[in-house]
Every structure is written in structure tokens, then in C-alpha cells.
Design an enzyme around this catalytic site. Structure first.
Site, PDB file in Angstrom:
ATOM      1  N   LYS A 179       0.834  -1.179   0.043  1.00  0.00           N
ATOM      2  CA  LYS A 179      -0.062   0.159   0.092  1.00  0.00           C
ATOM      3  C   LYS A 179       0.970   1.176  -0.073  1.00  0.00           C
ATOM      4  O   LYS A 179       2.093   1.273   0.529  1.00  0.00           O
ATOM      5  CB  LYS A 179      -0.952  -0.011   1.139  1.00  0.00           C
ATOM      6  CG  LYS A 179      -0.315  -0.060   2.572  1.00  0.00           C
ATOM      7  CD  LYS A 179       0.396   1.213   2.994  1.00  0.00           C
ATOM      8  CE  LYS A 179       0.894   1.373   4.487  1.00  0.00           C
ATOM      9  NZ  LYS A 179       1.452   2.535   4.989  1.00  0.00           N
ATOM     10  N   GLY A 187      10.095  -2.320   7.546  1.00  0.00           N
ATOM     11  CA  GLY A 187      10.492  -0.945   7.684  1.00  0.00           C
ATOM     12  C   GLY A 187      10.399   0.039   6.665  1.00  0.00           C
ATOM     13  O   GLY A 187      11.256   0.885   6.199  1.00  0.00           O
ATOM     14  N   GLY A 188       9.641  -0.300   5.512  1.00  0.00           N
ATOM     15  CA  GLY A 188       9.370   0.325   4.235  1.00  0.00           C
ATOM     16  C   GLY A 188       8.388   1.556   4.257  1.00  0.00           C
ATOM     17  O   GLY A 188       8.140   2.094   3.446  1.00  0.00           O
ATOM     18  N   GLY A 189       7.459   1.273   5.059  1.00  0.00           N
ATOM     19  CA  GLY A 189       6.045   2.041   5.127  1.00  0.00           C
ATOM     20  C   GLY A 189       5.135   1.475   4.012  1.00  0.00           C
ATOM     21  O   GLY A 189       4.290   2.094   3.648  1.00  0.00           O
ATOM     22  N   LEU A 190       5.195   0.045   3.452  1.00  0.00           N
ATOM     23  CA  LEU A 190       4.622  -0.161   2.519  1.00  0.00           C
ATOM     24  C   LEU A 190       3.455  -1.314   2.991  1.00  0.00           C
ATOM     25  O   LEU A 190       2.823  -1.788   2.271  1.00  0.00           O
ATOM     26  CB  LEU A 190       5.234  -1.109   1.675  1.00  0.00           C
ATOM     27  CG  LEU A 190       6.424   0.069   0.736  1.00  0.00           C
ATOM     28  CD1 LEU A 190       7.348  -1.049  -0.155  1.00  0.00           C
ATOM     29  CD2 LEU A 190       5.652   0.704  -0.498  1.00  0.00           C
ATOM     30  N   GLY A 191       3.572  -1.605   4.340  1.00  0.00           N
ATOM     31  CA  GLY A 191       2.558  -2.444   5.110  1.00  0.00           C
ATOM     32  C   GLY A 191       2.678  -3.865   4.669  1.00  0.00           C
ATOM     33  O   GLY A 191       1.967  -4.816   4.610  1.00  0.00           O
ATOM     34  N   SER A 217       0.059  -6.668   5.296  1.00  0.00           N
ATOM     35  CA  SER A 217      -0.589  -7.322   4.133  1.00  0.00           C
ATOM     36  C   SER A 217      -0.746  -8.648   4.000  1.00  0.00           C
ATOM     37  O   SER A 217      -1.628  -9.352   3.860  1.00  0.00           O
ATOM     38  CB  SER A 217      -0.002  -6.782   2.922  1.00  0.00           C
ATOM     39  OG  SER A 217      -0.855  -7.286   1.684  1.00  0.00           O
ATOM     40  N   ASP A 238      -2.919  -1.463  10.425  1.00  0.00           N
ATOM     41  CA  ASP A 238      -2.939  -1.496   8.713  1.00  0.00           C
ATOM     42  C   ASP A 238      -3.763  -2.912   8.316  1.00  0.00           C
ATOM     43  O   ASP A 238      -4.265  -2.640   7.127  1.00  0.00           O
ATOM     44  CB  ASP A 238      -1.632  -1.204   8.081  1.00  0.00           C
ATOM     45  CG  ASP A 238      -1.158   0.049   8.233  1.00  0.00           C
ATOM     46  OD1 ASP A 238      -1.805   0.820   8.699  1.00  0.00           O
ATOM     47  OD2 ASP A 238       0.328   0.232   7.763  1.00  0.00           O
TER      48      ASP A 238
END
Length: 292
Positions: free
Chosen positions: A12, A102-106, A110, A142
Site C-alpha cells: 500500500k 520498515g519500508g512503510g509499504l505495509g 498485508s 493497517d
């Protein structure tokens, strides 16, 4: 049915992320638009003859017992037992891991959401989407979004969602090579916590006026993350030459929207070799919905 293969767990992007306040329990009040993209992990599920739940893929730095995938599966297994009095068969779970930690991509959220949706089907548990969202929320804020399964305007701690239209575009995403711990960002004394509340039509009308490509709002976590992790700031500065670049989530990944795949390819061709970068198409529905 004894197996489900090639179950997508897409990433995301937070098209904006505002921090509006803080509750008495310490949780932050947020507003954001969650956008699914066609880039992510893939999970495979195979029922066992016993009731054990196992991850059969080694993930460096992620012990099996603390993995959100395993925790989500065991949570659903316990819920099925509570409802029916019968413990469903165990499962072996394999994962093709693409998304960085730790990338903020969820990525972890997910994976957990896909696990809940896939096992709900495989075990014929019969939980509704809303029930799965409520079950997943204690594991991660999330997770409900991924189960919600469409572009969402989210509020509260991220659990109150409404569908919203977003640009049908492509994104260029850069991984700056650092892992950003979410807690470090939210605990910072430098974090802005008083951004004025917006309404969903503010976002929608802005997209119409800006042709869908100029970003709305900002990411309040970005200012903290760029101070603590200079590679994030460097990636934003570089990508800003090609569009409205910003960080997703609490970082570290950075993205910018472009109108076409060809434009995405043109930007990717110029990305410095020190960074991993890729393109992704905006999705309006979670791809697992068609599979289940």
C-alpha cells in the site's frame, strides 16, 4: 480444497498521512488515503494432517513465533474453535517475500491480512469481512485496510474507513536502503500532531482539479523520518525532480505518481544504482478477492 497457492499480498501507499491528535491511551489520531498497488508478496497455503501452523519459508530477522502471518493464522484458528468447538486442520505457509521490512509499504500487515482471508476460505470459517477486520486490528492498525480491500479514506487510528476514488496512475517507488522503525517516528518530540482535520471531499475535489497526479496534503511523519534517516531525505530530493515525491507510511520508501507506464520506465532508467526502485500500477481492488 486442501491448498491455496499464489495468494497476493500487495503493498500500500499512503497518498497523504496527517496526524490530527493523540488519544489518552497514546494512540495517534490519523487521516490518510490508502492506495493498493500491484507489487507485493505472494503466499502459499497447504493444509496439514494435524493442527500445527508452520511457516516453511525462512525469513531472516523474523522469528516464526513473532511473525504476523503465524500470529494471524493462530488467531483465526482459535476463533474457529471458539465458534464451532472444532479445531481446524493446521497449515504450512510459504511466502515469496518481496516487500522490505520498515519500508512503510505495509508488508507484514498485508501478509497477515492475506493469511486471514485465505484461511477463512480454506477452513470454510465463514467470517464476514467486518469480522476479519476486527480480528486483525489488534495485530496491526493497517491489517483492516488490506481486508477492506479497496482504496480507502481512513480515520481514527486507521480503522474507520470509507471507499474513495483515487488516480488511475502508475507509481515509481524507491527503497532508500534503510529500515525505519515506526515507534521511533511516533515517539519523536518533533512529530506534528495538530494538522487540521480534512473531509473526504477535500481529497476528491483536489484530485479532480489537479488531474489526479498532484498530491494532496502531506505526510506528517516525513519530517521526522528524514531527520533521523538521511537516505530517505536524499531519495525524496532526487525523486522530486520528476514529480510530487513523498514518503509512504512511517517510511522508508518514497514514491511519486506518473500518468503512464512509459513515464515510470523513463524515471526508473535514471535512478541511481545505490537504490532499489520499481514501478507499480494503482489497484482499486485487492487482487485476492477474485481468487477467493
Amino acid at each position: 480444497m486442501t491448498s491455496l497457492k499464489n495468494c497476493p499480498a500487495p503493498a500500500k501507499l499512503n497518498l497523504f498521512l496527517h496526524v490530527n491528535g493523540r488519544r489518552a491511551d497514546g494512540y495517534h489520531l490519523l487521516q490518510t488515503v490508502f492506495q493498493l498497488i500491484d507489487h507485493g508478496d505472494t503466499l502459499h497455503f497447504e493444509l496439514r494432517d494435524d493442527d500445527a501452523i508452520r511457516r516453511v519459508t525462512d525469513l531472516p530477522g523474523v522469528p516464526e513465533e513473532s511473525d504476523l502471518i503465524i500470529r494471524a493464522a493462530r488467531l483465526l484458528q482459535a476463533e474457529v474453535l471458539r465458534r464451532t468447538g472444532a479445531l481446524p486442520r493446521g497449515v504450512d505457509i510459504a511466502i515469496d517475500k518481496v516487500l522490505p521490512m520498515g519500508g512503510g509499504l505495509g508488508g507484514g500487515s498485508s501478509d497477515a491480512a492475506t493469511t486471514l482471508m485465505a484461511l477463512n476460505s480454506l477452513w470454510q470459517a465463514g467470517l464476514s469481512k467486518e469480522e476479519l477486520m476486527a480480528l486483525g486490528l489488534p495485530l496491526g492498525a493497517d491489517i483492516p485496510f488490506f481486508i477492506f480491500g479497496e482504496t480507502a479514506f481512513a480515520e481514527g487510528v486507521g480503522e474507520a474507513m470509507r471507499p474513495v476514488q483515487a488516480p488511475d496512475c502508475w507509481y515509481v517507488v524507491i527503497e532508500p536502503g534503510v529500515a525505519v522503525p515506526t515507534a521511533a517516528i511516533f515517539c519523536s518530540e518533533h512529530l506534528t500532531r495538530d494538522t487540521p482535520v480534512v473531509i473526504i471531499t477535500d481529497f476528491s475535489s483536489h484530485l479532480e482539479n489537479r488531474n489526479g497526479l498532484k498530491g494532496f496534503g502531506k505526510n506528517d511523519l516525513q519530517q521526522v523520518a528524514t531527520k533521523l534517516f538521511p537516505p530517505v531525505a536524499e531519495a525524496i530530493e532526487w525523486l522530486s525532480a520528476y514529480g510530487d515525491a513523498r514518503m509512504t507510511g512511517s517510511g522508508a520508501c518514497v514514491f511519486s505518481a506518473v500518468a503512464t507506464e512509459a513515464e515510470a520506465d523513463a524515471v526508473l532508467a535514471k535512478v541511481p544504482a545505490k537504490w532499489k526502485a520499481w514501478k507499480a500500477k494503482a489497484l482499486d481492488r485487492h487482487p485476492i478477492i477474485a481468487k477467493l
